[in-house]
Design an enzyme around this catalytic site. Sequence first.
Site, PDB file in Angstrom:
ATOM      1  N   GLU A 257       0.849  -1.191   0.000  1.00 16.00           N
ATOM      2  CA  GLU A 257       0.000   0.000   0.000  1.00 16.00           C
ATOM      3  C   GLU A 257       0.879   1.232   0.000  1.00 16.00           C
ATOM      4  O   GLU A 257       1.887   1.285   0.708  1.00 16.00           O
ATOM      5  CB  GLU A 257      -0.887   0.096   1.263  1.00 16.00           C
ATOM      6  CG  GLU A 257      -2.101  -0.772   1.326  1.00 16.00           C
ATOM      7  CD  GLU A 257      -2.930  -0.476   2.584  1.00 16.00           C
ATOM      8  OE1 GLU A 257      -2.755   0.617   3.176  1.00 16.00           O
ATOM      9  OE2 GLU A 257      -3.740  -1.325   2.963  1.00 16.00           O
ATOM     10  N   GLU A 315      -9.353   9.679   5.038  1.00 12.87           N
ATOM     11  CA  GLU A 315      -9.505   8.261   4.703  1.00 12.87           C
ATOM     12  C   GLU A 315     -10.525   8.029   3.595  1.00 12.87           C
ATOM     13  O   GLU A 315     -10.506   6.988   2.936  1.00 12.87           O
ATOM     14  CB  GLU A 315      -9.911   7.464   5.940  1.00 12.87           C
ATOM     15  CG  GLU A 315      -8.803   7.260   6.952  1.00 12.87           C
ATOM     16  CD  GLU A 315      -7.693   6.364   6.416  1.00 12.87           C
ATOM     17  OE1 GLU A 315      -8.008   5.337   5.796  1.00 12.87           O
ATOM     18  OE2 GLU A 315      -6.506   6.707   6.615  1.00 12.87           O
TER      19      GLU A 315
END
Length: 333
Positions: A257, A315
């Site tokens: 990631e 987020e």
Amino acid sequence: MSISTFFSIVAVGFLLNFIAVESVGVCYGRRGNNLPPPNEVVDLYKSNGIGGIRLYDTNHDILQALRGSNIPVILDVVDSDLSAIAANPSAATGWVQNNIQAFAQDVNFRYIAVGNELIPGANPEIVLPAMNNIQNALQAAGLQGRIKVSTSVSTGVFGTSYPPSAGAFSSDVHDILQPIVSFLASNGAPLLANVYPYFSYLGNPNINLNYALFTSPGTVVTDGPLQYQNLFDAMVDAFFSALEKMGGGNVNLVVSETGWPSDGGGVATQQNAQTYLSNLINHVNQGTPKKPGVNIETYIFAIFDENMKQPGGTENHYGLFNADKSPKYSLHF
């Protein structure tokens, strides 16, 4: 078939595999109530030349859509399954049969991530037994040479990360990671690492934004004979240094990631995200100062903004595409 035709086919096969490894992948997070169906998502990956996908669960609709695509896959074992898999080899066998063997003929599984950022955590001791049981189940299925078993960690495993040559895992996780690194080394598997210069920038006021965005005009950090112009390389090389100190000098690293949010305040802007992502894609095949010329297999988080992720804020804004599949950025995979 002539000998020349045979070797031409083999050469093309090697080339295709090389291209797949060189390409940048994208994580497919699904915490949104407005996302397109899996078959359209897989078509989006193919039409944009995205070279890999990370799945955070074993949704069979997605695996079905991936059939015949040849897109390399990181498949996560969800946290709720780990305790049973760690405790019971038959649970691992069932998991592999249902989620790997059932699709392995025409889905290009590359890695199984046994847990995402569970080290350090409340029950890190279950990770290695689960890895062993999954590995044994793959071996029983004849798939151990094709699919590598690993776990995904964050920079929270570091005790020291600066300068990169001093990179070392913290004493809190040493006894957990030592046998995991041995497992990876003996099975030829990489460590999966979530690497976010964005968070490192937020957490350290001494880091220059240009250093985090790959836009520094020159060397920022000199570490012995090595010179660092961007934070991403420094973080990756800190992982390599930590692996070496644990006897894992032959263990590779896959960035499972990385990303930059486009909204939510501060440096989470569309322009900064465009800069980081485009520079990242152009950079990862160059290697790092510690391993120059060695491609860093990298997966960007994430394919879409996820409007249901909590807590809300940055987020919700990591997506490369909007929910209607229109691109947020100008990127060339």
